[in-house]
Design a protein around this motif. Structure first.
Motif, PDB file in Angstrom:
ATOM      1  N   GLU A 180       0.818  -1.217   0.000  1.00  0.00           N
ATOM      2  CA  GLU A 180       0.000   0.000   0.000  1.00  0.00           C
ATOM      3  C   GLU A 180       0.845   1.256   0.000  1.00  0.00           C
ATOM      4  OE1 GLU A 180      -2.425   1.171   3.550  1.00  0.00           O
ATOM      5  OE2 GLU A 180      -4.084   0.796   2.177  1.00  0.00           O
ATOM      6  N   GLY A 181       1.985   1.253   0.716  1.00  0.00           N
ATOM      7  CA  GLY A 181       2.808   2.454   0.754  1.00  0.00           C
ATOM      8  C   GLY A 181       3.881   2.371   1.816  1.00  0.00           C
ATOM      9  N   LEU A 182       4.534   3.511   2.057  1.00  0.00           N
ATOM     10  CA  LEU A 182       5.592   3.612   3.043  1.00  0.00           C
ATOM     11  C   LEU A 182       5.247   4.721   4.026  1.00  0.00           C
ATOM     12  CD1 LEU A 182       8.702   3.470   0.662  1.00  0.00           C
ATOM     13  CD2 LEU A 182       7.791   1.581   2.042  1.00  0.00           C
ATOM     14  N   ARG A 183       5.753   4.589   5.237  1.00  0.00           N
ATOM     15  CA  ARG A 183       5.604   5.655   6.228  1.00  0.00           C
ATOM     16  C   ARG A 183       6.784   5.577   7.188  1.00  0.00           C
ATOM     17  NH1 ARG A 183       4.294   3.417  10.997  1.00  0.00           N
ATOM     18  NH2 ARG A 183       3.052   1.496  11.032  1.00  0.00           N
ATOM     19  N   GLU A 184       6.958   6.624   7.991  1.00  0.00           N
ATOM     20  CA  GLU A 184       8.060   6.664   8.939  1.00  0.00           C
ATOM     21  C   GLU A 184       7.833   5.637  10.052  1.00  0.00           C
ATOM     22  OE1 GLU A 184       8.774  10.491  10.530  1.00  0.00           O
ATOM     23  OE2 GLU A 184       9.387  11.388   8.624  1.00  0.00           O
ATOM     24  N   TYR A 185       8.938   5.086  10.524  1.00  0.00           N
ATOM     25  CA  TYR A 185       8.885   4.109  11.621  1.00  0.00           C
ATOM     26  C   TYR A 185       8.373   4.780  12.893  1.00  0.00           C
ATOM     27  CZ  TYR A 185      10.598   0.913  15.254  1.00  0.00           C
ATOM     28  OH  TYR A 185      10.691   0.080  16.348  1.00  0.00           O
ATOM     29  N   GLN A 186       7.505   4.082  13.620  1.00  0.00           N
ATOM     30  CA  GLN A 186       7.001   4.540  14.900  1.00  0.00           C
ATOM     31  C   GLN A 186       7.357   3.511  15.961  1.00  0.00           C
ATOM     32  OE1 GLN A 186       2.805   5.302  14.627  1.00  0.00           O
ATOM     33  NE2 GLN A 186       3.005   6.694  12.887  1.00  0.00           N
ATOM     34  N   ARG A 187       7.610   3.980  17.157  1.00  0.00           N
ATOM     35  CA  ARG A 187       7.977   3.074  18.250  1.00  0.00           C
ATOM     36  C   ARG A 187       6.889   2.015  18.426  1.00  0.00           C
ATOM     37  NH1 ARG A 187       7.493   2.562  23.880  1.00  0.00           N
ATOM     38  NH2 ARG A 187       9.370   1.788  24.906  1.00  0.00           N
ATOM     39  N   GLY A 188       7.321   0.767  18.452  1.00  0.00           N
ATOM     40  CA  GLY A 188       6.380  -0.333  18.597  1.00  0.00           C
ATOM     41  C   GLY A 188       6.117  -1.067  17.301  1.00  0.00           C
ATOM     42  N   ASP A 189       6.517  -0.455  16.142  1.00  0.00           N
ATOM     43  CA  ASP A 189       6.345  -1.145  14.860  1.00  0.00           C
ATOM     44  C   ASP A 189       7.234  -2.387  14.825  1.00  0.00           C
ATOM     45  OD1 ASP A 189       4.522   0.603  13.736  1.00  0.00           O
ATOM     46  OD2 ASP A 189       6.066   1.903  12.873  1.00  0.00           O
ATOM     47  N   ALA A 198      14.480   1.117   1.360  1.00  0.00           N
ATOM     48  CA  ALA A 198      14.005   2.501   1.372  1.00  0.00           C
ATOM     49  C   ALA A 198      14.657   3.294   2.506  1.00  0.00           C
ATOM     50  CB  ALA A 198      12.485   2.529   1.496  1.00  0.00           C
ATOM     51  N   SER A 199      14.891   2.634   3.646  1.00  0.00           N
ATOM     52  CA  SER A 199      15.511   3.320   4.782  1.00  0.00           C
ATOM     53  C   SER A 199      16.934   3.736   4.467  1.00  0.00           C
ATOM     54  CB  SER A 199      15.481   2.412   6.020  1.00  0.00           C
ATOM     55  OG  SER A 199      14.165   2.091   6.398  1.00  0.00           O
ATOM     56  N   ALA A 200      17.642   2.929   3.634  1.00  0.00           N
ATOM     57  CA  ALA A 200      19.023   3.250   3.293  1.00  0.00           C
ATOM     58  C   ALA A 200      19.125   4.547   2.499  1.00  0.00           C
ATOM     59  CB  ALA A 200      19.630   2.098   2.495  1.00  0.00           C
ATOM     60  N   LYS A 201      18.049   4.917   1.823  1.00  0.00           N
ATOM     61  CA  LYS A 201      18.045   6.145   1.045  1.00  0.00           C
ATOM     62  C   LYS A 201      17.705   7.374   1.885  1.00  0.00           C
ATOM     63  CE  LYS A 201      16.546   3.593  -3.067  1.00  0.00           C
ATOM     64  NZ  LYS A 201      15.465   3.429  -4.076  1.00  0.00           N
ATOM     65  N   VAL A 208       8.830   2.038   7.205  1.00  0.00           N
ATOM     66  CA  VAL A 208       8.137   0.756   7.254  1.00  0.00           C
ATOM     67  C   VAL A 208       7.169   0.647   6.090  1.00  0.00           C
ATOM     68  CG1 VAL A 208       8.335   0.548   9.751  1.00  0.00           C
ATOM     69  CG2 VAL A 208       6.328   1.639   8.781  1.00  0.00           C
ATOM     70  N   THR A 209       6.911  -0.594   5.688  1.00  0.00           N
ATOM     71  CA  THR A 209       5.986  -0.873   4.599  1.00  0.00           C
ATOM     72  C   THR A 209       4.593  -1.104   5.157  1.00  0.00           C
ATOM     73  OG1 THR A 209       7.770  -1.940   3.372  1.00  0.00           O
ATOM     74  CG2 THR A 209       5.521  -2.401   2.643  1.00  0.00           C
TER      75      THR A 209
END
Length: 326
Positions: A180-189, A198-201, A208-209
């Motif tokens: 569906e998409g990407l979003r920033e990592y949140q604590r607990g993911d 994607a994080s390496a970029k 997170v996916t």
């Protein structure tokens, strides 16, 4: 610490005194062949035992485990001079085992099995060590006040037929939908959702996916209310639900009448949540304590019930086999 004769020692002393008495009354010199060695042995072994140095006792006890499991307690007794000892470990009422060990104070490790019989926090210790001489005439007792705490978690069971109760409510599925998409990592993911490419970029940020069909909730609060009694069953049901959700990658919090644990994931958090449920007693949640709970486990006089949203099931209807890897 105290030094005293054993029953064998008292018997030897009695024989020696009787021999002296008979020799004095009847002049039997031949009695000295028995009397003198017995008396000398009694006195010398008493002096020998009185000079025993205090041994060092090292105990390694388990920190935690689930109710019904068996764990090992290791003990080593060491002293400057080797001598025979008997070790007696005290066990709290919630632990079952034979803590009586025969050993030599030579530093070698001994062990015994202990059953985690009851949920809660229980102690191993204090320790009583009885040293004796090679002839068993005298003993010297040493006591050690150290107590190691063992937290006994509730039993954890697999949950069956959860699709209409937990999975349907929190949006967890065994088979994920399309990307569906990407979003920033949140604590607990969960780490399995981190998109490392994607994080390496994006140096310094994790991404997170997300997948189609996943519920919006990735944090769930489980409330446990034992107002109807049956605290053991409520704790078991709550621990089983918590394990089920954590396995699904959900961040889980716990609320009980005695406090709460904030939502998080990971093995360390799992142990914290289980330890909190290990201390659950009969009692109702304080007013408002469970208002933010997504799942409520509560007891009545007849049963334990799991409620999620407008769905409710009896725990015994969804409980499966006991888990060995919780």
């Amino acid at each position: 610490m105290s030094t005293r004769p054993t029953r064998r020692g008292w018997a030897v002393l009695a024989v020696a005194l009787a021999g002296f008495a008979l020799g004095w009354l009847f002049g039997g010199r031949s009695l000295n062949v028995v009397v003198m060695p017995a008396a000398v042995a009694f006195v010398l072994t008493g002096l020998y035992v009185a000079r025993y140095d205090r041994p060092t006792v090292t105990r390694t006890a388990p920190e935690h485990g689930h109710q019904g499991e068996t764990r090992t307690v290791d003990i080593a007794v060491d002293a400057r001079h080797e001598y025979p000892v008997t070790v007696q470990e005290s066990l709290a009422a919630g632990l079952a085992g034979d803590g009586l060990l025969e050993a030599v104070a030579d530093g070698r490790e001994l062990s015994f099995e202990v059953e985690l019989a009851s949920r809660g926090e229980h102690g191993v210790g204090p320790t009583e060590l009885v040293a004796t001489d090679p002839f068993g005439l005298w003993t010297r007792t040493f006591r050690y006040a150290q107590v190691d705490r063992v937290t006994v978690f509730p039993r954890v069971h697999d949950l069956t037929d959860t699709a209409g109760l937990l999975t349907g409510y929190i949006g967890v599925t065994d088979e994920r939908g399309q990307f569906e998409g990407l979003r920033e990592y949140q604590r607990g993911d969960p780490l399995r959702d981190v998109n490392w490419r994607a994080s390496a970029k994006r140096p310094g940020d994790l991404v997170v996916t997300t997948f189609a069909g996943e519920g919006a909730m990735n944090r769930v609060v489980v409330a446990a209310d034992a107002g109807g009694g049956r605290a053991d069953a409520v704790a078991e049901a709550a621990a089983s639900v918590v394990a089920h959700l954590l396995d699904a990658g959900i961040s889980v919090g716990v609320v009980t009448p005695t406090g709460s644990v904030s939502p998080a994931t990971g093995d360390a958090h799992r142990r914290v949540a289980f330890a909190h449920l290990a201390r659950l007693d009969d009692g109702r949640l304080p007013g408002g304590a469970g208002d933010d709970a997504d799942i409520l486990i509560r007891s009545t006089a007849q049963r334990v019930e799991i409620s999620a949203g407008d769905r409710a099931r009896r725990y015994r209807d969804v409980v499966g086999a006991r888990r060995a890897d919780a």
